[in-house]
Design a protein around this motif. Structure first.
Motif, PDB file in Angstrom:
ATOM      1  N   GLU A  32       0.764  -1.179  -0.014  1.00 38.54           N
ATOM      2  CA  GLU A  32      -0.062   0.135  -0.047  1.00 38.54           C
ATOM      3  C   GLU A  32       0.804   1.233  -0.064  1.00 38.54           C
ATOM      4  O   GLU A  32       1.056   2.020   0.941  1.00 38.54           O
ATOM      5  CB  GLU A  32      -1.108   0.094   1.341  1.00 38.54           C
ATOM      6  N   THR A  33       1.627   1.309  -1.206  1.00 37.85           N
ATOM      7  CA  THR A  33       2.591   2.445  -1.108  1.00 37.85           C
ATOM      8  C   THR A  33       2.154   3.419  -2.314  1.00 37.85           C
ATOM      9  O   THR A  33       0.909   3.191  -2.671  1.00 37.85           O
ATOM     10  CB  THR A  33       3.962   1.802  -1.609  1.00 37.85           C
ATOM     11  N   ASP A  34       3.073   4.143  -2.742  1.00 34.97           N
ATOM     12  CA  ASP A  34       2.726   5.156  -3.970  1.00 34.97           C
ATOM     13  C   ASP A  34       2.209   4.178  -5.343  1.00 34.97           C
ATOM     14  O   ASP A  34       2.824   3.320  -5.444  1.00 34.97           O
ATOM     15  CB  ASP A  34       3.778   5.972  -4.215  1.00 34.97           C
ATOM     16  N   THR A  35       1.441   4.978  -6.010  1.00 28.87           N
ATOM     17  CA  THR A  35       1.042   4.380  -7.310  1.00 28.87           C
ATOM     18  C   THR A  35       2.355   4.508  -8.333  1.00 28.87           C
ATOM     19  O   THR A  35       3.288   5.250  -7.840  1.00 28.87           O
ATOM     20  CB  THR A  35      -0.049   5.235  -7.911  1.00 28.87           C
ATOM     21  N   PRO A  36       2.103   3.939  -9.513  1.00 25.77           N
ATOM     22  CA  PRO A  36       3.292   3.931 -10.305  1.00 25.77           C
ATOM     23  C   PRO A  36       3.664   5.351 -10.813  1.00 25.77           C
ATOM     24  O   PRO A  36       4.737   5.726 -11.015  1.00 25.77           O
ATOM     25  CB  PRO A  36       2.679   3.032 -11.507  1.00 25.77           C
ATOM     26  N   TRP A  37       2.419   5.982 -11.079  1.00 27.80           N
ATOM     27  CA  TRP A  37       2.887   7.557 -11.601  1.00 27.80           C
ATOM     28  C   TRP A  37       3.214   8.530 -10.378  1.00 27.80           C
ATOM     29  O   TRP A  37       4.137   9.272 -10.752  1.00 27.80           O
ATOM     30  CB  TRP A  37       1.768   7.922 -12.324  1.00 27.80           C
ATOM     31  N   SER A  38       2.981   8.119  -9.306  1.00 27.71           N
ATOM     32  CA  SER A  38       3.411   8.789  -8.201  1.00 27.71           C
ATOM     33  C   SER A  38       4.851   8.447  -8.092  1.00 27.71           C
ATOM     34  O   SER A  38       5.811   9.497  -7.810  1.00 27.71           O
ATOM     35  CB  SER A  38       2.814   8.626  -6.787  1.00 27.71           C
ATOM     36  N   ASP A  39       5.493   7.365  -7.989  1.00 19.90           N
ATOM     37  CA  ASP A  39       6.875   6.954  -8.112  1.00 19.90           C
ATOM     38  C   ASP A  39       7.455   7.407  -9.479  1.00 19.90           C
ATOM     39  O   ASP A  39       8.587   7.944  -9.428  1.00 19.90           O
ATOM     40  CB  ASP A  39       6.827   5.383  -8.246  1.00 19.90           C
ATOM     41  N   PHE A  40       6.596   7.590 -10.520  1.00 21.78           N
ATOM     42  CA  PHE A  40       7.396   8.327 -11.732  1.00 21.78           C
ATOM     43  C   PHE A  40       7.729   9.909 -11.272  1.00 21.78           C
ATOM     44  O   PHE A  40       8.882  10.135 -11.706  1.00 21.78           O
ATOM     45  CB  PHE A  40       6.444   8.317 -13.008  1.00 21.78           C
ATOM     46  N   ASN A  41       6.875  10.497 -10.782  1.00 21.39           N
ATOM     47  CA  ASN A  41       6.963  11.836 -10.624  1.00 21.39           C
ATOM     48  C   ASN A  41       8.100  12.044  -9.648  1.00 21.39           C
ATOM     49  O   ASN A  41       8.877  13.013  -9.573  1.00 21.39           O
ATOM     50  CB  ASN A  41       5.464  12.292 -10.034  1.00 21.39           C
ATOM     51  N   ALA A  42       8.203  11.253  -8.711  1.00 27.23           N
ATOM     52  CA  ALA A  42       9.151  11.473  -7.483  1.00 27.23           C
ATOM     53  C   ALA A  42      10.607  10.972  -8.155  1.00 27.23           C
ATOM     54  O   ALA A  42      11.841  11.496  -7.493  1.00 27.23           O
ATOM     55  CB  ALA A  42       9.021  10.272  -6.507  1.00 27.23           C
ATOM     56  N   SER A  43      10.752   9.872  -9.349  1.00 26.64           N
ATOM     57  CA  SER A  43      11.929   9.721  -9.701  1.00 26.64           C
ATOM     58  C   SER A  43      12.503  10.181 -10.959  1.00 26.64           C
ATOM     59  O   SER A  43      13.664  10.239 -11.294  1.00 26.64           O
ATOM     60  CB  SER A  43      12.064   8.173 -10.030  1.00 26.64           C
ATOM     61  N   ALA A  44      11.301  10.948 -11.693  1.00 28.66           N
ATOM     62  CA  ALA A  44      11.858  11.620 -13.051  1.00 28.66           C
ATOM     63  C   ALA A  44      12.703  12.960 -12.730  1.00 28.66           C
ATOM     64  O   ALA A  44      12.489  13.435 -11.658  1.00 28.66           O
ATOM     65  CB  ALA A  44      10.584  12.069 -13.609  1.00 28.66           C
ATOM     66  N   ASN A  45      13.614  13.085 -13.553  1.00 25.48           N
ATOM     67  CA  ASN A  45      14.335  14.240 -13.697  1.00 25.48           C
ATOM     68  C   ASN A  45      13.710  15.234 -14.786  1.00 25.48           C
ATOM     69  O   ASN A  45      14.010  15.293 -15.882  1.00 25.48           O
ATOM     70  CB  ASN A  45      15.762  14.025 -14.086  1.00 25.48           C
ATOM     71  N   MET A  46      12.989  16.281 -14.478  1.00 26.94           N
ATOM     72  CA  MET A  46      12.266  17.154 -14.907  1.00 26.94           C
ATOM     73  C   MET A  46      12.999  17.744 -15.965  1.00 26.94           C
ATOM     74  O   MET A  46      12.788  18.024 -17.095  1.00 26.94           O
ATOM     75  CB  MET A  46      11.247  18.049 -14.263  1.00 26.94           C
ATOM     76  N   PRO A  47      14.206  18.421 -15.544  1.00 30.40           N
ATOM     77  CA  PRO A  47      15.117  19.103 -16.381  1.00 30.40           C
ATOM     78  C   PRO A  47      15.660  18.316 -17.674  1.00 30.40           C
ATOM     79  O   PRO A  47      15.427  18.548 -18.959  1.00 30.40           O
ATOM     80  CB  PRO A  47      16.050  19.854 -15.536  1.00 30.40           C
ATOM     81  N   ALA A  48      15.934  17.109 -17.409  1.00 30.70           N
ATOM     82  CA  ALA A  48      16.470  16.259 -18.501  1.00 30.70           C
ATOM     83  C   ALA A  48      15.322  15.826 -19.225  1.00 30.70           C
ATOM     84  O   ALA A  48      15.303  15.429 -20.636  1.00 30.70           O
ATOM     85  CB  ALA A  48      17.120  14.869 -17.701  1.00 30.70           C
ATOM     86  N   LEU A  49      14.037  15.598 -18.700  1.00 32.34           N
ATOM     87  CA  LEU A  49      13.090  15.376 -19.550  1.00 32.34           C
ATOM     88  C   LEU A  49      12.649  16.271 -20.740  1.00 32.34           C
ATOM     89  O   LEU A  49      12.179  16.258 -21.746  1.00 32.34           O
ATOM     90  CB  LEU A  49      11.702  14.916 -18.476  1.00 32.34           C
ATOM     91  N   LEU A  50      12.710  17.748 -20.152  1.00 36.62           N
ATOM     92  CA  LEU A  50      12.467  18.748 -21.097  1.00 36.62           C
ATOM     93  C   LEU A  50      13.294  18.779 -22.103  1.00 36.62           C
ATOM     94  O   LEU A  50      13.076  18.976 -23.036  1.00 36.62           O
ATOM     95  CB  LEU A  50      12.198  20.127 -19.995  1.00 36.62           C
TER      96      LEU A  50
END
Length: 564
Positions: A32-50
């Motif tokens: 009962e932890t975070d959802t996959p997309w919550s984990d995605f938001n926590a792990s993703a590097n937004m500057p690299a993504l942009l």
């Protein structure tokens, strides 16, 4: 999967949408932890993504970074804030939408899955299970999903299917005997005899044929429950996406039509004015995804279609089929019928079938459940409406006469008399005007209406002939004074004088010979005027009408010896 390079979009509803408003899956049990997309938001590097998608950092502090969109050399097109939300300012950074905030999961879904959150969720969950990061939630229950659609996030197997094509959740085969034993319920008709609920309705017509008036009238009929050209409608909420008119023009037309209908309550009609916005159908789908979630619409009207083409060619069948597929997705997700207006090809279309008159690819005529075509009638200010249906009995053609601000059925005209190229229209003459005039005084409007019904001509031609009859003084005119307004004029046939035989004309005698002059009886025209007298003249003599004697023209040659 490398979380640092994934990207897409998930609109945050003008930067204020909370995580609870997005689709959430949580498997109950040991995890009962975070959802996959919550984990995605926590792990993703937004500057690299942009940067992966062409964005470049333009400056600013780390807690409010400034970014420049792809294809632009400088300036600020968006900002990345310290809470991880990227806020896009520009409308030129498709597929991102202007003035909208996105988290990392949102950027991933938009770029990688064209805004399809369900498809993105399936793919991301498969990646988690394949990497051993998320155990198979067999038999788990899911929270935050509609009860009637649990298969949208169905349990996936440990083994990944071979091949490059992702699996599609198709329904099972259905035996025909089962279908007969348990028949589906007949859907309601949105417009009686024209279309069911959840239909695709396409309209085509010539340029400047008042198609927007036609569509606003339809929208108001659905929103107010008024009959549409004599047909019953199912009242419901309507969304009108206006891509062409300025806001005032739309308001003025809607106001005039409401006054003609005698309605005032339009609370079931929503308008979305996008004139001046460069919008593709993909951007429209993305922007509507959240806006349509909280509203139930019976009909969505997109006016006009060409504004959504983008780089597509309307002559390319595959590109048009793709566009209509996106429009169908919009309507399906909203649970609504969709109505799209298109234009005729250049030139006259009367020789074509109604289904083929739309400009460009024939997909327009094949994809729709209902096709409505407006073509010019040979009578001015009249259109012929043809309705081609897929699931309902055929509809007869109908002639619609324009009476501002809307069309009205005109059963006196022949719907097969379409305007054709090169057709010569007969002018309205004063004889037509006088044939409709009686000895009893009538108003001008009564006389002109009778002439229009007889000659099948429009206002301009009939009014021109009426003015000619007035100039010729063919009417008796009765004037009635009225207080505080203009006088009322009425017209009747002028009494003609009795026809009498004119006295024979005197002959002109010559000293050497006598010439006879023959006179034809004069024709007494309207108003007592003599018209077209046929009178023979004596050569080289003054005629009876006082004309000067004709002189024989001689050609003088210049004497070449005369130097002066």
């Amino acid at each position: 999967m490398d979380l640092n390079v994934m990207e897409g979009i998930a609109p945050l509803a003008m930067e204020s949408q909370s995580a609870s408003q997005r689709p959430v899956i949580m498997a109950k049990g040991d995890r009962e932890t975070d959802t996959p997309w919550s984990d995605f938001n926590a792990s993703a590097n937004m500057p690299a993504l942009l940067e992966k998608y062409g964005w470049r950092r333009a400056g600013g502090p780390d807690d409010n970074q400034q970014w420049t969109r792809p294809g632009k050399n400088g300036g600020t097109s968006g900002t990345l804030r310290k809470d991880g939300v990227f806020y896009c300012f520009t409308s030129s950074a498709a597929p991102l939408v202007a003035r909208t905030g996105y988290d990392a999961w949102g950027v991933y879904v938009q770029y990688e899955h064209a805004g399809d959150f369900r498809q993105a969720a399936r793919k991301y969950r498969r990646e988690f299970m394949r990497n051993g990061q998320l155990r198979d939630p067999a038999g788990a229950t899911f929270e935050g999903l509609p009860v009637e659609e649990p298969e949208a996030f169905e349990t996936l197997q440990e083994s990944e299917p071979t091949g490059e094509i992702a699996p599609v959740n198709f329904p099972d085969f259905e035996n025909a005997s089962v279908l007969l034993e348990y028949p589906p319920e007949r859907p309601d008709e949105l417009i009686e005899g024209v279309c069911f609920d959840l239909s695709k309705i396409f309209m085509s017509g010539p340029s400047k044929a008042r198609k927007t008036f036609f569509q606003i009238y339809l929208a108001l009929c659905i929103a107010t429950g008024s009959d549409w050209f004599g047909r019953k409608v199912k009242q419901g909420r309507v969304l009108y996406i206006n891509l062409e008119l300025r806001r005032y023009s739309f308001y003025a037309r809607m106001r005039d039509i409401l006054a003609k209908l005698g309605k005032t309550d339009v609370s079931l009609m929503d308008c979305w004015h996008l004139r001046g916005k460069s919008v593709t159908v993909e951007q429209l789908r993305t922007a509507l995804q959240q806006k349509l979630a909280s509203n139930e619409y019976a009909l969505i009207i997109v006016d006009p279609l060409y504004k959504l083409l983008g780089d597509r060619s309307e002559n390319d069948a595959s590109e048009m089929a793709d566009l209509f597929g996106v429009l169908e997705t919009i309507a399906h997700n909203a649970g609504a019928s969709i109505f799209v207006a298109h234009h005729h090809a250049k030139g006259h279309s009367a020789a074509k079938n109604a289904i083929d008159r739309g400009s460009g690819s024939g997909v327009l005529g094949r994809d729709g459940d209902t096709i409505i075509d407006l073509s010019q009638h040979e009578v001015e200010d009249c259109m012929v409406m043809e309705i081609i249906v897929r699931d309902l009995p055929p509809n007869p053609k109908m002639v619609l006469r324009w009476t501002h601000p809307m069309f009205e059925p005109d059963g006196s005209l022949n719907p097969d008399s379409l305007k054709r190229p090169g057709a010569q229209q007969v002018d309205v003459t004063t004889d037509d005007i006088m044939a409709a005039t009686t000895k009893t005084f009538q108003t001008r409007e009564q006389i002109e209406q009778a002439v229009k019904l007889k000659t099948r001509r429009g206002n301009n031609a009939v009014q021109k002939a009426f003015r000619a009859a007035m100039d010729a003084k063919l009417f008796k005119v009765e004037e009635t004074k009225r207080p505080r307004t203009n006088p009322l004029f009425r017209y009747a046939i002028r009494d003609l004088p009795d026809k009498t035989e004119p006295a024979p004309a005197k002959s002109v005698e010559s000293p050497t010979e006598t010439k006879e002059t023959h006179t034809a009886p004069a024709v007494i025209g309207a108003g007592g005027c003599v018209s077209d007298p046929a009178i023979s003249k004596t050569p080289n003599q003054t005629d009876l009408l006082g004309d000067k004697p004709r002189r024989k023209r001689t050609k003088h040659r210049r004497d070449p010896r005369n130097k002066s």
